[in-house]
Scaffold this motif. Sequence first.
Motif, PDB file in Angstrom:
ATOM      1  N   ALA A  62       0.840  -1.194   0.000  1.00 32.19           N
ATOM      2  CA  ALA A  62       0.000   0.000   0.000  1.00 32.19           C
ATOM      3  C   ALA A  62       0.878   1.248   0.000  1.00 32.19           C
ATOM      4  O   ALA A  62       1.987   1.251   0.536  1.00 32.19           O
ATOM      5  CB  ALA A  62      -0.897  -0.008   1.232  1.00 32.19           C
ATOM      6  N   GLU A  63       0.375   2.283  -0.625  1.00 30.14           N
ATOM      7  CA  GLU A  63       1.100   3.562  -0.633  1.00 30.14           C
ATOM      8  C   GLU A  63       1.145   4.110   0.794  1.00 30.14           C
ATOM      9  O   GLU A  63       0.156   4.026   1.512  1.00 30.14           O
ATOM     10  CB  GLU A  63       0.382   4.558  -1.556  1.00 30.14           C
ATOM     11  N   PRO A  64       2.278   4.675   1.192  1.00 32.78           N
ATOM     12  CA  PRO A  64       2.350   5.216   2.558  1.00 32.78           C
ATOM     13  C   PRO A  64       1.406   6.411   2.717  1.00 32.78           C
ATOM     14  O   PRO A  64       1.157   7.157   1.782  1.00 32.78           O
ATOM     15  CB  PRO A  64       3.816   5.633   2.713  1.00 32.78           C
ATOM     16  N   GLU A  65       0.912   6.549   3.926  1.00 32.82           N
ATOM     17  CA  GLU A  65       0.030   7.666   4.265  1.00 32.82           C
ATOM     18  C   GLU A  65       0.849   8.955   4.297  1.00 32.82           C
ATOM     19  O   GLU A  65       2.077   8.928   4.458  1.00 32.82           O
ATOM     20  CB  GLU A  65      -0.599   7.417   5.634  1.00 32.82           C
ATOM     21  N   ALA A  66       0.187  10.080   4.179  1.00 34.54           N
ATOM     22  CA  ALA A  66       0.864  11.384   4.162  1.00 34.54           C
ATOM     23  C   ALA A  66       1.719  11.612   5.406  1.00 34.54           C
ATOM     24  O   ALA A  66       2.868  12.063   5.294  1.00 34.54           O
ATOM     25  CB  ALA A  66      -0.155  12.499   3.981  1.00 34.54           C
ATOM     26  N   PRO A  67       1.216  11.299   6.616  1.00 34.68           N
ATOM     27  CA  PRO A  67       2.077  11.497   7.799  1.00 34.68           C
ATOM     28  C   PRO A  67       3.344  10.635   7.762  1.00 34.68           C
ATOM     29  O   PRO A  67       4.417  11.065   8.189  1.00 34.68           O
ATOM     30  CB  PRO A  67       1.187  11.097   8.979  1.00 34.68           C
ATOM     31  N   ASP A  68       3.206   9.410   7.227  1.00 35.12           N
ATOM     32  CA  ASP A  68       4.375   8.531   7.133  1.00 35.12           C
ATOM     33  C   ASP A  68       5.388   9.093   6.139  1.00 35.12           C
ATOM     34  O   ASP A  68       6.602   9.005   6.359  1.00 35.12           O
ATOM     35  CB  ASP A  68       3.948   7.126   6.700  1.00 35.12           C
ATOM     36  N   ILE A  69       4.900   9.664   5.044  1.00 35.66           N
ATOM     37  CA  ILE A  69       5.799  10.268   4.049  1.00 35.66           C
ATOM     38  C   ILE A  69       6.557  11.432   4.675  1.00 35.66           C
ATOM     39  O   ILE A  69       7.764  11.579   4.484  1.00 35.66           O
ATOM     40  CB  ILE A  69       5.003  10.719   2.808  1.00 35.66           C
ATOM     41  N   MET A  70       5.853  12.227   5.463  1.00 36.50           N
ATOM     42  CA  MET A  70       6.506  13.374   6.132  1.00 36.50           C
ATOM     43  C   MET A  70       7.571  12.889   7.106  1.00 36.50           C
ATOM     44  O   MET A  70       8.666  13.445   7.169  1.00 36.50           O
ATOM     45  CB  MET A  70       5.467  14.232   6.863  1.00 36.50           C
ATOM     46  N   ASP A  71       7.237  11.826   7.875  1.00 38.54           N
ATOM     47  CA  ASP A  71       8.220  11.280   8.822  1.00 38.54           C
ATOM     48  C   ASP A  71       9.457  10.776   8.092  1.00 38.54           C
ATOM     49  O   ASP A  71      10.588  10.997   8.545  1.00 38.54           O
ATOM     50  CB  ASP A  71       7.606  10.138   9.640  1.00 38.54           C
ATOM     51  N   LEU A  72       9.243  10.096   6.967  1.00 42.88           N
ATOM     52  CA  LEU A  72      10.383   9.594   6.194  1.00 42.88           C
ATOM     53  C   LEU A  72      11.249  10.735   5.673  1.00 42.88           C
ATOM     54  O   LEU A  72      12.481  10.673   5.726  1.00 42.88           O
ATOM     55  CB  LEU A  72       9.906   8.737   5.022  1.00 42.88           C
ATOM     56  N   LYS A  73      10.614  11.793   5.179  1.00 39.73           N
ATOM     57  CA  LYS A  73      11.376  12.937   4.669  1.00 39.73           C
ATOM     58  C   LYS A  73      12.139  13.623   5.789  1.00 39.73           C
ATOM     59  O   LYS A  73      13.302  14.007   5.618  1.00 39.73           O
ATOM     60  CB  LYS A  73      10.444  13.928   3.960  1.00 39.73           C
ATOM     61  N   GLN A  74      11.495  13.772   6.928  1.00 40.28           N
ATOM     62  CA  GLN A  74      12.174  14.419   8.059  1.00 40.28           C
ATOM     63  C   GLN A  74      13.333  13.567   8.561  1.00 40.28           C
ATOM     64  O   GLN A  74      14.401  14.094   8.878  1.00 40.28           O
ATOM     65  CB  GLN A  74      11.179  14.698   9.189  1.00 40.28           C
ATOM     66  N   SER A  75      13.132  12.251   8.615  1.00 42.23           N
ATOM     67  CA  SER A  75      14.214  11.357   9.050  1.00 42.23           C
ATOM     68  C   SER A  75      15.375  11.411   8.065  1.00 42.23           C
ATOM     69  O   SER A  75      16.550  11.437   8.464  1.00 42.23           O
ATOM     70  CB  SER A  75      13.713   9.924   9.160  1.00 42.23           C
ATOM     71  N   GLY A  76      15.052  11.430   6.769  1.00 41.23           N
ATOM     72  CA  GLY A  76      16.091  11.519   5.746  1.00 41.23           C
ATOM     73  C   GLY A  76      16.862  12.819   5.835  1.00 41.23           C
ATOM     74  O   GLY A  76      18.096  12.843   5.716  1.00 41.23           O
ATOM     75  N   ALA A  77      16.144  13.915   6.064  1.00 30.90           N
ATOM     76  CA  ALA A  77      16.807  15.218   6.190  1.00 30.90           C
ATOM     77  C   ALA A  77      17.687  15.251   7.436  1.00 30.90           C
ATOM     78  O   ALA A  77      18.806  15.783   7.404  1.00 30.90           O
ATOM     79  CB  ALA A  77      15.757  16.323   6.245  1.00 30.90           C
ATOM     80  N   ALA A  78      17.201  14.674   8.527  1.00 27.44           N
ATOM     81  CA  ALA A  78      17.992  14.635   9.760  1.00 27.44           C
ATOM     82  C   ALA A  78      19.253  13.798   9.558  1.00 27.44           C
ATOM     83  O   ALA A  78      20.340  14.180  10.009  1.00 27.44           O
ATOM     84  CB  ALA A  78      17.152  14.082  10.904  1.00 27.44           C
ATOM     85  N   LEU A  79      19.133  12.665   8.883  1.00 24.03           N
ATOM     86  CA  LEU A  79      20.304  11.822   8.622  1.00 24.03           C
ATOM     87  C   LEU A  79      21.307  12.553   7.738  1.00 24.03           C
ATOM     88  O   LEU A  79      22.518  12.520   7.996  1.00 24.03           O
ATOM     89  CB  LEU A  79      19.876  10.504   7.962  1.00 24.03           C
TER      90      LEU A  79
END
Length: 191
Positions: free
Chosen positions: A116-133
């Motif tokens: 299933a496509e990730p939900e919008a909040p999950d996409i935001m969390d992934l982007k924020q985690s990627g930016a933090a890394l």
Amino acid sequence: MTDRTSLAGSSPADIGKYIVAIASAQDMVAFEALFREFGPRIRAYLLKLTRDSQAAEDLMQETMLAIWRKAGQFDPMRGQASAWIFTIARNIWIDAWRKQKRPAFDPDDPALVPAAEPEAPDIMDLKQSGAALHAALLTLPQEQVDLIRLSFFDEASHSTIAARTGLPIGTVKSRIRLAFGRLRTALEEFK
């Protein structure tokens, strides 16, 4: 081979002649004689393999049809006709067994359903985690970033990294461990 004869007591060469007659002239009399002689023997052989009289009968019929169609492939110089016939029967049984053992395609199988496509909040969390890394990696010395990239992004083994960088393997391991410690600290600061 147009006379009505029986193959009972025939030599292997005679049986081969019947197959050659089937191949060259589509001789029905030769095929009938071959069918009368080998039909029951093939059925008995297949009954031992399948333990199902109806399946043995069906496979025997299929074998005899294959003999009719493949008679041109028989070469008396390569072996006895009976061995050729029973090889065809065995191969037909193997094909039937494989078809039976192969599971039917189930379009509802969870393994075949796309994720299933990730939900919008999950996409935001992934982007924020990627930016933090990414920001945490910028705080490390370039040598440590290179080791982490080789180890985790390029999936190189420690010995491969040691060979590429000219460092001893123990040094590679300790520097990667040190880089992780610094990354962990940097990531906690970004939270």
